[in-house]
Design an enzyme around this catalytic site. Sequence first.
Site: not given
Ligand code: GLN
Length: 450
Positions: A65, A144, A168
């Site tokens: 990532k 994400s 994410s």
């Molecule tokens: N969707 C969640 C957010 O927007 C989680 C993001 C993540 O786990 N990096 O914060």
Amino acid sequence: MEIKITSTQEKLKKYLDKIKKENSKINAFLELRDEKELLREAKAIDEKIKKGTAGKLAGKIIAVKANINVKGLHASCASKTLENYKAGYDATVIRKIKEEDGLIIGITNMDEFACGSSGETSAFGPCKNPAALNSGKDLIPGGSSSGSAAAVSAGFCDMALGSDTGGSIRNPASHCGVVGIKPTYSSVSRYGLIDLSMSLDQIGPIAKNVSDAALLLDVIQGKDENDSISQESKNLNLRDIDKIPKNITIGVLDLEGIKMEKEIQKLIEERIKNASEKYKWKIKKIEIPHLDVAIATYYLLVYVEFFSGTRRFDGRRYGKKIGDVAGPEVLRRILGGSEISKAEHHGRYYHLALKTKKLIEEEFSKSFQDVDCIVSPTVPRLPHKIGEKISVEEMYGYDALTIPSNLAGNCAISIPAGNINGVPVGLQIICDKFQEQKMLQTARGFEEIE
Ligand code: GLN
């Protein structure tokens, strides 16, 4: 699609071919390493395999990532802010992967600075869900860690690293029909991860199956002097991963108060029933009383910690000034975090959220006195179409069932549980802190009855 291994070199060539043909459609990779260098490394790994001196990850091709530093590659966080930023060092997880002869192939797309649940907030274009192409629509892959899950799902690599602050890793794994693990908080070093929210972030693996995910977890976990909160975790016994646990009690989460698509709930309930009949597992209903305030608690913490963490992106040392170039979701969090910080008198917001986090952590610990693991859907709704307008609340709602584990700091895995109209659905297994071995063995049990 499983690519038959002949050698690391052969496999690498097949992956590279496939990426060249299909990545422009999927947009999972933001950057690939130099092909000649990759082939040279693959050859060296094959020689080690022949000699019997290769590490645990020899033959595995791994994507990373874009918020994890890999020396010489771009750690852009899929943002214009860090568009030209090349990592000058390896994150601890990367060093460990290289030491075990894992081959890093490239850097994957993501929501900008890991802010998002759909993969659409990337400054370099959304990523498509490769597992749902047959549904006739272009659906989001989740986020994400959108590109990491999509790359594994599309057959571009064996495994990938993601980061999970509120879901994410598990969320895109669920939508893309692959396996994703959020390890126990502090069990994997975060040194070299560009943080979203320090008190919640965890790096973890995404793979095609539980065994591969376990293998990568085994390599990356452990105490690291560069991450002061990191702790030694219990060694995984990979040889026992296929021993399906007997005499365990599965906790089924009371989903009252969670906005849920009924079809998903039904599918997961069926899975639990089938597994418990096959393995004679007991089932017990459990309740986490503060589950319904998990999202609000999470976003308070994330807004404040993200605001504070991004003050260093002021355009002087790293790339561009974040406030000038970032997308709307990142700006919402920076502005929100700044306002909350200003209004933080007498522990009104951030400290209240910390207290609620503690309560949720205690509620989970208490539940784990009665059950071995807690099973639920990973994501309460199916993925939307790319570009479809959904409200901020709906977007945040995707994480209603993943966020609680980040708040509690325990470990959780998402594994494929079936399809609804051609779209994958994930099943989540949550275990108490440092109970990864039991979580993985239970996951193997569910995987067997797929
Ligand atoms: N969707 C969640 C957010 O927007 C989680 C993001 C993540 O786990 N990096 O914060």
